[in-house]
Design a protein around this motif. Structure first.
Motif, PDB file in Angstrom:
ATOM      1  N   ALA A  63      69.635  25.389 -10.657  1.00  0.00           N
ATOM      2  CA  ALA A  63      70.647  24.342 -10.532  1.00  0.00           C
ATOM      3  C   ALA A  63      70.034  22.959 -10.745  1.00  0.00           C
ATOM      4  O   ALA A  63      70.629  22.098 -11.398  1.00  0.00           O
ATOM      5  CB  ALA A  63      71.312  24.415  -9.164  1.00  0.00           C
ATOM      6  N   PHE A  64      68.830  22.735 -10.214  1.00  0.00           N
ATOM      7  CA  PHE A  64      68.163  21.451 -10.402  1.00  0.00           C
ATOM      8  C   PHE A  64      67.814  21.202 -11.870  1.00  0.00           C
ATOM      9  O   PHE A  64      68.001  20.088 -12.374  1.00  0.00           O
ATOM     10  CB  PHE A  64      66.888  21.366  -9.547  1.00  0.00           C
ATOM     11  CG  PHE A  64      67.135  20.881  -8.155  1.00  0.00           C
ATOM     12  CD1 PHE A  64      67.551  19.585  -7.925  1.00  0.00           C
ATOM     13  CD2 PHE A  64      66.936  21.716  -7.071  1.00  0.00           C
ATOM     14  CE1 PHE A  64      67.776  19.121  -6.632  1.00  0.00           C
ATOM     15  CE2 PHE A  64      67.162  21.279  -5.780  1.00  0.00           C
ATOM     16  CZ  PHE A  64      67.584  19.977  -5.561  1.00  0.00           C
ATOM     17  N   GLU A 122      69.306  22.500 -14.516  1.00  0.00           N
ATOM     18  CA  GLU A 122      70.560  22.251 -15.233  1.00  0.00           C
ATOM     19  C   GLU A 122      71.054  20.839 -14.976  1.00  0.00           C
ATOM     20  O   GLU A 122      71.535  20.157 -15.886  1.00  0.00           O
ATOM     21  CB  GLU A 122      71.634  23.261 -14.806  1.00  0.00           C
ATOM     22  CG  GLU A 122      71.440  24.635 -15.367  1.00  0.00           C
ATOM     23  CD  GLU A 122      72.499  25.612 -14.867  1.00  0.00           C
ATOM     24  OE1 GLU A 122      73.498  25.172 -14.254  1.00  0.00           O
ATOM     25  OE2 GLU A 122      72.324  26.815 -15.100  1.00  0.00           O
ATOM     26  N   MET A 123      70.904  20.391 -13.742  1.00  0.00           N
ATOM     27  CA  MET A 123      71.320  19.039 -13.373  1.00  0.00           C
ATOM     28  C   MET A 123      70.506  17.993 -14.128  1.00  0.00           C
ATOM     29  O   MET A 123      71.055  17.011 -14.638  1.00  0.00           O
ATOM     30  CB  MET A 123      71.165  18.856 -11.859  1.00  0.00           C
ATOM     31  CG  MET A 123      71.422  17.484 -11.375  1.00  0.00           C
ATOM     32  SD  MET A 123      73.147  17.069 -11.535  1.00  0.00           S
ATOM     33  CE  MET A 123      73.095  15.421 -10.928  1.00  0.00           C
ATOM     34  N   GLN A 124      69.207  18.200 -14.223  1.00  0.00           N
ATOM     35  CA  GLN A 124      68.351  17.255 -14.939  1.00  0.00           C
ATOM     36  C   GLN A 124      68.728  17.190 -16.414  1.00  0.00           C
ATOM     37  O   GLN A 124      68.841  16.098 -16.984  1.00  0.00           O
ATOM     38  CB  GLN A 124      66.880  17.652 -14.808  1.00  0.00           C
ATOM     39  CG  GLN A 124      66.270  17.297 -13.484  1.00  0.00           C
ATOM     40  CD  GLN A 124      64.811  17.702 -13.424  1.00  0.00           C
ATOM     41  OE1 GLN A 124      64.424  18.773 -13.904  1.00  0.00           O
ATOM     42  NE2 GLN A 124      63.994  16.848 -12.821  1.00  0.00           N
ATOM     43  N   ASN A 134      71.584  17.980 -17.824  1.00  0.00           N
ATOM     44  CA  ASN A 134      72.906  17.383 -17.945  1.00  0.00           C
ATOM     45  C   ASN A 134      72.851  15.873 -17.737  1.00  0.00           C
ATOM     46  O   ASN A 134      73.514  15.113 -18.437  1.00  0.00           O
ATOM     47  CB  ASN A 134      73.880  18.018 -16.954  1.00  0.00           C
ATOM     48  CG  ASN A 134      75.294  17.581 -17.202  1.00  0.00           C
ATOM     49  OD1 ASN A 134      75.642  17.117 -18.271  1.00  0.00           O
ATOM     50  ND2 ASN A 134      76.135  17.735 -16.196  1.00  0.00           N
ATOM     51  N   LYS A 135      72.038  15.439 -16.775  1.00  0.00           N
ATOM     52  CA  LYS A 135      71.928  14.007 -16.498  1.00  0.00           C
ATOM     53  C   LYS A 135      71.305  13.270 -17.679  1.00  0.00           C
ATOM     54  O   LYS A 135      71.764  12.187 -18.053  1.00  0.00           O
ATOM     55  CB  LYS A 135      71.107  13.775 -15.229  1.00  0.00           C
ATOM     56  CG  LYS A 135      71.111  12.353 -14.766  1.00  0.00           C
ATOM     57  CD  LYS A 135      70.520  12.197 -13.398  1.00  0.00           C
ATOM     58  CE  LYS A 135      70.706  10.777 -12.920  1.00  0.00           C
ATOM     59  NZ  LYS A 135      70.372  10.604 -11.531  1.00  0.00           N
ATOM     60  N   LEU A 153      79.228  13.821 -13.977  1.00  0.00           N
ATOM     61  CA  LEU A 153      77.877  13.745 -13.442  1.00  0.00           C
ATOM     62  C   LEU A 153      77.898  13.668 -11.917  1.00  0.00           C
ATOM     63  O   LEU A 153      77.137  14.366 -11.234  1.00  0.00           O
ATOM     64  CB  LEU A 153      77.167  12.527 -14.030  1.00  0.00           C
ATOM     65  CG  LEU A 153      75.651  12.491 -13.965  1.00  0.00           C
ATOM     66  CD1 LEU A 153      75.060  13.695 -14.686  1.00  0.00           C
ATOM     67  CD2 LEU A 153      75.135  11.219 -14.586  1.00  0.00           C
ATOM     68  N   GLN A 190      78.865  17.054 -10.451  1.00  0.00           N
ATOM     69  CA  GLN A 190      77.764  18.009 -10.493  1.00  0.00           C
ATOM     70  C   GLN A 190      76.726  17.693  -9.415  1.00  0.00           C
ATOM     71  O   GLN A 190      76.199  18.607  -8.778  1.00  0.00           O
ATOM     72  CB  GLN A 190      77.106  18.009 -11.871  1.00  0.00           C
ATOM     73  CG  GLN A 190      76.125  19.144 -12.050  1.00  0.00           C
ATOM     74  CD  GLN A 190      75.548  19.201 -13.437  1.00  0.00           C
ATOM     75  OE1 GLN A 190      75.585  18.230 -14.174  1.00  0.00           O
ATOM     76  NE2 GLN A 190      74.989  20.344 -13.792  1.00  0.00           N
ATOM     77  N   GLU A 191      76.458  16.420  -9.193  1.00  0.00           N
ATOM     78  CA  GLU A 191      75.533  16.037  -8.120  1.00  0.00           C
ATOM     79  C   GLU A 191      76.066  16.489  -6.759  1.00  0.00           C
ATOM     80  O   GLU A 191      75.313  16.991  -5.926  1.00  0.00           O
ATOM     81  CB  GLU A 191      75.312  14.526  -8.114  1.00  0.00           C
ATOM     82  CG  GLU A 191      74.458  14.021  -9.239  1.00  0.00           C
ATOM     83  CD  GLU A 191      74.359  12.507  -9.280  1.00  0.00           C
ATOM     84  OE1 GLU A 191      75.017  11.824  -8.464  1.00  0.00           O
ATOM     85  OE2 GLU A 191      73.625  12.003 -10.140  1.00  0.00           O
ATOM     86  N   LEU A 227      75.704  20.174  -6.317  1.00  0.00           N
ATOM     87  CA  LEU A 227      74.303  20.505  -6.049  1.00  0.00           C
ATOM     88  C   LEU A 227      73.951  20.202  -4.595  1.00  0.00           C
ATOM     89  O   LEU A 227      73.249  20.993  -3.944  1.00  0.00           O
ATOM     90  CB  LEU A 227      73.391  19.720  -6.996  1.00  0.00           C
ATOM     91  CG  LEU A 227      71.911  20.064  -6.940  1.00  0.00           C
ATOM     92  CD1 LEU A 227      71.685  21.515  -7.336  1.00  0.00           C
ATOM     93  CD2 LEU A 227      71.129  19.146  -7.853  1.00  0.00           C
TER      94      LEU A 227
END
Length: 128
Positions: A8-9, A11-13, A15-16, A101, A104-105, A108
């Motif tokens: 998840a982290f 994917e978050m990075q 995407n960001k 964004l 998603q944060e 998470l």
């Protein structure tokens, strides 16, 4: 660290990074359009002082076309309106990217809290 959290982290990075690139591109595009809009306004202000039968040149790509003042004024108005529409669309896209964004944060954060509570329950320790 939990494999699900790690995934998840990452994917978050990703995407960001992608979202910030898109936001920067949208900002650059909006700045360029606003500058073009200002040029149109200045041109319109200057040609409005001319007599209507005055012949003026309008740029079309790399060439210039001879027109009269009312025709050029009308072309400038339509171009100005289309720039306005594009700018509003870019602002909507930018707001959408920022909203996604943040969502998603938040998801998470919820996942981290959920995993934290699961580990405290299995270990028998009280939640902090």
């Amino acid at each position: 660290m939990d494999l699900e959290l790690k995934k998840a982290f990452t994917e978050m990075q990703v995407n960001k990074i992608e979202s910030t690139k898109k936001i920067r591109l949208l900002d650059m595009k909006m700045d360029s359009l606003k500058l073009s809009k200002q040029r149109i306004e200045v041109t319109n202000r200057h040609i409005s002082n001319l007599a209507p039968e005055t012949r003026v040149y309008a740029s079309v790509g790399r060439m210039y076309v001879l027109n009269d003042v009312p025709t050029l004024t009308e072309q400038l108005k339509t171009t100005h309106a289309s720039y306005e529409e594009i700018i509003t669309q870019c602002e909507k896209n930018k707001d959408f990217l920022i909203k996604n964004l943040k969502e998603q944060e938040e998801s998470l954060r919820e996942l981290v809290q959920q995993k934290k509570s699961e580990t405290t329950e299995t270990n028998g320790k009280p939640a902090e």
